[in-house]
Write a protein that holds these residues in place. Structure first.
Motif, PDB file in Angstrom:
ATOM      1  N   PRO A 132       0.656  -0.894   0.408  1.00 37.84           N
ATOM      2  CA  PRO A 132       0.057  -0.049   0.027  1.00 37.84           C
ATOM      3  C   PRO A 132       0.618   1.249  -0.182  1.00 37.84           C
ATOM      4  N   PRO A 133       0.301   2.215  -0.852  1.00 39.07           N
ATOM      5  CA  PRO A 133       1.065   3.666  -0.706  1.00 39.07           C
ATOM      6  C   PRO A 133       1.701   4.033   0.718  1.00 39.07           C
ATOM      7  N   ASP A 134       1.026   4.466   1.539  1.00 41.06           N
ATOM      8  CA  ASP A 134       1.456   4.538   3.479  1.00 41.06           C
ATOM      9  C   ASP A 134       2.715   4.013   3.725  1.00 41.06           C
ATOM     10  N   LEU A 135       2.273   2.260   3.286  1.00 40.88           N
ATOM     11  CA  LEU A 135       4.023   1.606   3.733  1.00 40.88           C
ATOM     12  C   LEU A 135       5.187   2.093   2.690  1.00 40.88           C
ATOM     13  N   ALA A 136       4.658   1.921   1.737  1.00 40.78           N
ATOM     14  CA  ALA A 136       6.024   2.478   0.688  1.00 40.78           C
ATOM     15  C   ALA A 136       6.442   3.409   1.138  1.00 40.78           C
ATOM     16  N   LEU A 137       5.762   4.188   1.427  1.00 39.88           N
ATOM     17  CA  LEU A 137       6.643   5.754   1.858  1.00 39.88           C
ATOM     18  C   LEU A 137       7.466   6.015   3.347  1.00 39.88           C
ATOM     19  N   MET A 138       6.691   4.739   4.451  1.00 38.89           N
ATOM     20  CA  MET A 138       6.953   5.262   5.749  1.00 38.89           C
ATOM     21  C   MET A 138       8.488   3.716   4.943  1.00 38.89           C
ATOM     22  N   LEU A 139       8.268   3.075   4.436  1.00 35.06           N
ATOM     23  CA  LEU A 139      10.082   2.010   4.372  1.00 35.06           C
ATOM     24  C   LEU A 139      10.906   2.638   3.591  1.00 35.06           C
ATOM     25  N   LYS A 140       9.903   3.900   2.333  1.00 41.90           N
ATOM     26  CA  LYS A 140      11.324   4.265   2.152  1.00 41.90           C
ATOM     27  C   LYS A 140      12.298   5.198   2.849  1.00 41.90           C
ATOM     28  N   ALA A 141      11.587   6.100   3.520  1.00 43.97           N
ATOM     29  CA  ALA A 141      11.640   6.836   4.890  1.00 43.97           C
ATOM     30  C   ALA A 141      12.565   6.461   5.893  1.00 43.97           C
ATOM     31  N   PHE A 142      12.305   5.213   6.193  1.00 40.89           N
ATOM     32  CA  PHE A 142      12.696   3.921   7.131  1.00 40.89           C
ATOM     33  C   PHE A 142      14.769   3.429   6.288  1.00 40.89           C
ATOM     34  N   ILE A 143      13.829   3.673   5.445  1.00 38.88           N
ATOM     35  CA  ILE A 143      15.660   3.358   4.638  1.00 38.88           C
ATOM     36  C   ILE A 143      16.556   4.651   4.724  1.00 38.88           C
ATOM     37  N   THR A 144      16.154   5.172   4.164  1.00 43.02           N
ATOM     38  CA  THR A 144      16.243   6.657   4.182  1.00 43.02           C
ATOM     39  C   THR A 144      17.400   6.785   5.546  1.00 43.02           C
ATOM     40  N   LEU A 145      16.609   6.931   6.493  1.00 43.64           N
ATOM     41  CA  LEU A 145      16.987   7.323   8.179  1.00 43.64           C
ATOM     42  C   LEU A 145      18.465   6.463   8.204  1.00 43.64           C
ATOM     43  N   GLU A 146      18.522   5.058   7.923  1.00 48.01           N
ATOM     44  CA  GLU A 146      19.108   4.562   8.408  1.00 48.01           C
ATOM     45  C   GLU A 146      20.325   4.590   7.486  1.00 48.01           C
ATOM     46  N   GLY A 147      20.326   4.641   6.091  1.00 46.44           N
ATOM     47  CA  GLY A 147      21.299   5.472   5.850  1.00 46.44           C
ATOM     48  C   GLY A 147      22.392   6.974   5.899  1.00 46.44           C
ATOM     49  N   MET A 148      21.418   7.699   6.690  1.00 47.52           N
ATOM     50  CA  MET A 148      22.125   9.040   7.471  1.00 47.52           C
ATOM     51  C   MET A 148      22.636   8.523   8.309  1.00 47.52           C
ATOM     52  N   GLY A 149      21.815   7.793   9.007  1.00 49.46           N
ATOM     53  CA  GLY A 149      22.033   7.309  10.657  1.00 49.46           C
ATOM     54  C   GLY A 149      24.240   6.566  10.750  1.00 49.46           C
ATOM     55  N   ARG A 150      24.110   6.067   9.479  1.00 53.78           N
ATOM     56  CA  ARG A 150      25.238   5.368   9.146  1.00 53.78           C
ATOM     57  C   ARG A 150      26.301   6.107   8.618  1.00 53.78           C
ATOM     58  N   GLN A 151      25.679   6.855   7.273  1.00 53.39           N
ATOM     59  CA  GLN A 151      26.699   8.459   7.470  1.00 53.39           C
ATOM     60  C   GLN A 151      27.661   8.814   8.278  1.00 53.39           C
ATOM     61  N   LEU A 152      26.590   9.183   9.814  1.00 50.67           N
ATOM     62  CA  LEU A 152      27.153  10.157  10.559  1.00 50.67           C
ATOM     63  C   LEU A 152      28.245   8.990  11.582  1.00 50.67           C
ATOM     64  N   ASP A 153      27.563   8.187  11.930  1.00 49.55           N
ATOM     65  CA  ASP A 153      28.413   6.916  12.685  1.00 49.55           C
ATOM     66  C   ASP A 153      28.452   5.576  12.089  1.00 49.55           C
ATOM     67  N   PRO A 154      29.472   4.756  11.636  1.00 50.83           N
ATOM     68  CA  PRO A 154      29.626   3.813  10.433  1.00 50.83           C
ATOM     69  C   PRO A 154      29.066   2.461  11.953  1.00 50.83           C
ATOM     70  N   ASN A 155      29.259   2.968  13.005  1.00 50.57           N
ATOM     71  CA  ASN A 155      28.547   1.856  13.881  1.00 50.57           C
ATOM     72  C   ASN A 155      27.144   2.256  14.408  1.00 50.57           C
ATOM     73  N   PHE A 156      26.335   2.494  13.608  1.00 52.64           N
ATOM     74  CA  PHE A 156      25.115   3.270  13.840  1.00 52.64           C
ATOM     75  C   PHE A 156      24.701   1.802  13.808  1.00 52.64           C
ATOM     76  N   ASP A 157      23.222   1.633  14.815  1.00 58.93           N
ATOM     77  CA  ASP A 157      22.154   0.437  15.164  1.00 58.93           C
ATOM     78  C   ASP A 157      20.650   0.705  15.094  1.00 58.93           C
ATOM     79  N   MET A 158      20.793   0.730  14.056  1.00 58.73           N
ATOM     80  CA  MET A 158      18.857   1.232  14.040  1.00 58.73           C
ATOM     81  C   MET A 158      17.951   0.116  14.862  1.00 58.73           C
ATOM     82  N   ALA A 159      18.202  -0.870  14.670  1.00 58.49           N
ATOM     83  CA  ALA A 159      17.841  -2.158  15.010  1.00 58.49           C
ATOM     84  C   ALA A 159      17.415  -1.459  16.849  1.00 58.49           C
ATOM     85  N   ALA A 160      18.090  -1.303  17.366  1.00 56.07           N
ATOM     86  CA  ALA A 160      18.348  -1.299  18.652  1.00 56.07           C
ATOM     87  C   ALA A 160      17.725   0.471  19.147  1.00 56.07           C
ATOM     88  N   GLU A 161      17.917   0.890  18.123  1.00 52.85           N
ATOM     89  CA  GLU A 161      17.408   2.274  18.704  1.00 52.85           C
ATOM     90  C   GLU A 161      15.738   1.982  18.090  1.00 52.85           C
TER      91      GLU A 161
END
Length: 564
Positions: free
Chosen positions: A403-432
């Motif tokens: 569904p479109p709302d979930l596709a938007l959420m997953l894209k934002a989630f993946i973008t967010l983790e990418g940003m987190g790893r740029q800031l901190d290579p050891n960034f742990d999205m699962a733990a957050e």
């Protein structure tokens, strides 16, 4: 057929431009298949089908991205929407769509001054003590200027380009027609659901054109973070805002793209990564209303490791039921719960779809094997974004979409983790994410939540029972009057019936042609009949009609063979 579908002659010039760009980037075959070439030829347009040699070496995703850039604002926005559909397109396509930058040449301030005066109610010079006529940024829909209020507050003015709405609406009409044609004429492209994508894009772009809606979005998110001083959302100055103008506080900070400057300012990258992730996870999983495009250009880093979010033109909404499903999915991934992950994804992928039991069993097996593959992997080594991308690709391979709302959420989630790893290579999205997920799941077991769900189920049951006598009475009344109808549609039989109908029509035409030939031959032997070029005129007309009918029959058979 396409000529009737196009209908509006006013869009023909734009149609020719679209066809020309597609041909130039090597999609001439697509233009032919959807009938655009025939339409343009009828309009007297000359098309050149030869593809430039330098474009022939580009991969298809790069060609499409370049074509969208050349087609202008609406199509750039369309590409940005497609970049969110990780469930429809493979990673290489998503990567290309994500490169689309909404940059455009700035208009001279004199060209927007009249509209700005109209929106403000008076000349901007009377309101702002300072107003920089040089834009901070310019995009396809708007440009941004810095200004200062009488009280010294620094603000930015996001001004919609004059006359942009009619252009956008024309492109939306054209895209809707082209999506219908593509879905009808090109079966291999139906899996991308062009009509649904264009519908979602239309809603998104019309919302983005309304700057007052963007202001409301920003204010709503700001209210969500009232108790979190580390997260900043620019204040909206409502007395000057409207559909074409957004006036908000100016954010003085370091762009999320400039990590070198963040290091020079002494900011803590690890803390920024955690705070950014927690902010977006809160928006998604607690509030159900989130910034759907949290890329580095929409994030600023401020002193004391604070984070500011801007540009709320694209937002996502997740109702409570969706948030619970997301929590079950992510918690299942973190805890390697195969059955939970498979169940949620099957529910999502099957919404609006019809899949056989065999297909669902095979999909369930693949998802289970995938999740089991991560069994035993330490939490800090679990790349949740990659896992989600791979899971969605499994759905895509089976022809299922989210569904479109979930596709938007997953894209934002993946973008967010990418940003987190740029800031901190050891960034742990699962733990957050884990504390948020546990809170959602625990909230479902509280007495209030159980009572609310029980009351909802009881209300539905009571409504069903109370409406049953009325529905049954209407059913029996229709049966007594002989108006009860049962319709069973079997698609293979329907297609077979259409083939029989076409065959019968051709057979009837063949018999008519044969009769014309025999009748015309008999008429040719009649003496003293009216002559044409020395031959009996009625016989000649009969032969001519037979030839035309025969040619039409041959063309019909040839076209049918190509389409099949």
């Amino acid at each position: 057929m396409l000529w009737q579908a196009i209908g509006a002659v006013r869009d023909l010039g734009r149609l020719h431009e679209i066809a020309g760009v597609l041909i130039r980037y090597g999609f001439g075959d697509l233009v032919r298949r959807i009938g655009m070439a025939r339409t343009l030829e009828r309009a007297g347009k000359a098309l050149h089908w030869r593809e430039p040699e330098e474009l022939a070496r580009l991969e298809p995703p790069a060609r499409v991205r370049r074509a969208l850039e050349e087609l202008g604002p609406s199509f750039i926005k369309l590409g940005q929407i497609l970049a969110t559909r990780v469930d429809l397109f493979p990673s290489e396509w998503i990567a290309e769509f994500s490169k689309l930058q909404d940059d455009a040449p700035a208009l001279p301030f004199a060209e927007i001054h009249a509209q700005l005066t109209e929106d403000l109610g008076e000349a901007p010079e009377n309101i702002f003590t300072e107003l920089d006529v040089r834009p901070l940024a310019a995009a396809s829909l708007a440009q941004v200027h810095r200004a200062r209020l009488a009280d010294g507050c620094a603000v930015v003015l996001k001004i919609r380009r004059p006359g942009i709405r009619p252009t956008v609406e024309a492109d939306l009409r054209l895209l809707a027609r082209l999506a219908e044609i593509v879905e009808a004429e090109t079966p291999d492209l139906r899996r991308y659901r062009p009509k649904e994508v264009v519908r979602q894009f239309t809603l998104s772009l019309r919302r983005e054109l309304d700057f007052a809606a963007e202001c409301r979005n920003a204010e709503r998110v700001a209210n969500q973070f009232k108790a979190h001083p580390e997260i900043i959302v620019p204040r909206i100055h409502w007395q000057w805002c409207g559909e074409r103008l957004n006036v908000q506080d100016f954010v003085e900070g370091i762009s999320g793209r400039n990590l070198t400057a963040a290091d020079a300012a002494g900011l803590d990258r690890k803390l920024l990564a955690r705070r950014g992730a927690q902010a977006v996870l809160k928006m998604m999983l607690e509030d159900g209303f989130f910034h759907a495009d949290p890329h580095p250009g929409n994030v600023f880093y401020l002193p004391e490791n604070r984070i500011a979010f801007i540009d709320f033109g694209m937002v996502g909404r997740l109702p409570e039921e969706r948030r619970v499903q997301v929590a079950h999915l992510l918690h299942g991934l973190v805890t390697r719960d195969t059955e939970t992950v498979a169940g949620v994804l099957l529910d999502w992928g099957s919404e609006g779809e019809s899949s056989s039991d065999v297909e669902l069993t095979r999909l369930n097996s693949e998802i289970g094997a995938f999740v089991d593959m991560y069994h035993g992997v330490p939490l800090h080594r679990l790349d949740l974004g990659v896992m989600l991308s791979d899971l969605v690709s499994i759905l895509r391979e089976h022809g299922l979409s989210l569904p479109p709302d979930l596709a938007l959420m997953l894209k934002a989630f993946i973008t967010l983790e990418g940003m987190g790893r740029q800031l901190d290579p050891n960034f742990d999205m699962a733990a957050e994410a884990t504390p948020f997920l546990k809170n959602i799941l625990l909230a479902q077991t509280t007495p209030d939540a159980l009572a609310r769900r029980g009351w909802r189920a009881l209300s539905d049951a009571i409504g069903l029972v109370t409406s049953l006598p009325k529905d049954l009475r209407q059913f029996l009344r229709a049966a007594r009057r002989g108006k009860l109808q049962v319709q069973v549609e079997v698609l293979p039989l329907k297609q077979f019936g259409q083939q029989i109908d076409r065959a019968a029509s051709r057979l009837a035409l063949s018999i008519a042609i044969a009769a014309l030939i025999v009748g015309s031959a008999i008429v040719m032997t009649v003496e003293r009949a009216p002559a044409l070029a020395g031959l009996p005129s009625f016989g000649m007309l009969g032969f001519i009609a037979a030839v035309i009918g025969g040619l039409w029959l041959l063309v019909s058979i040839w076209r049918s063979g190509r389409s099949e």
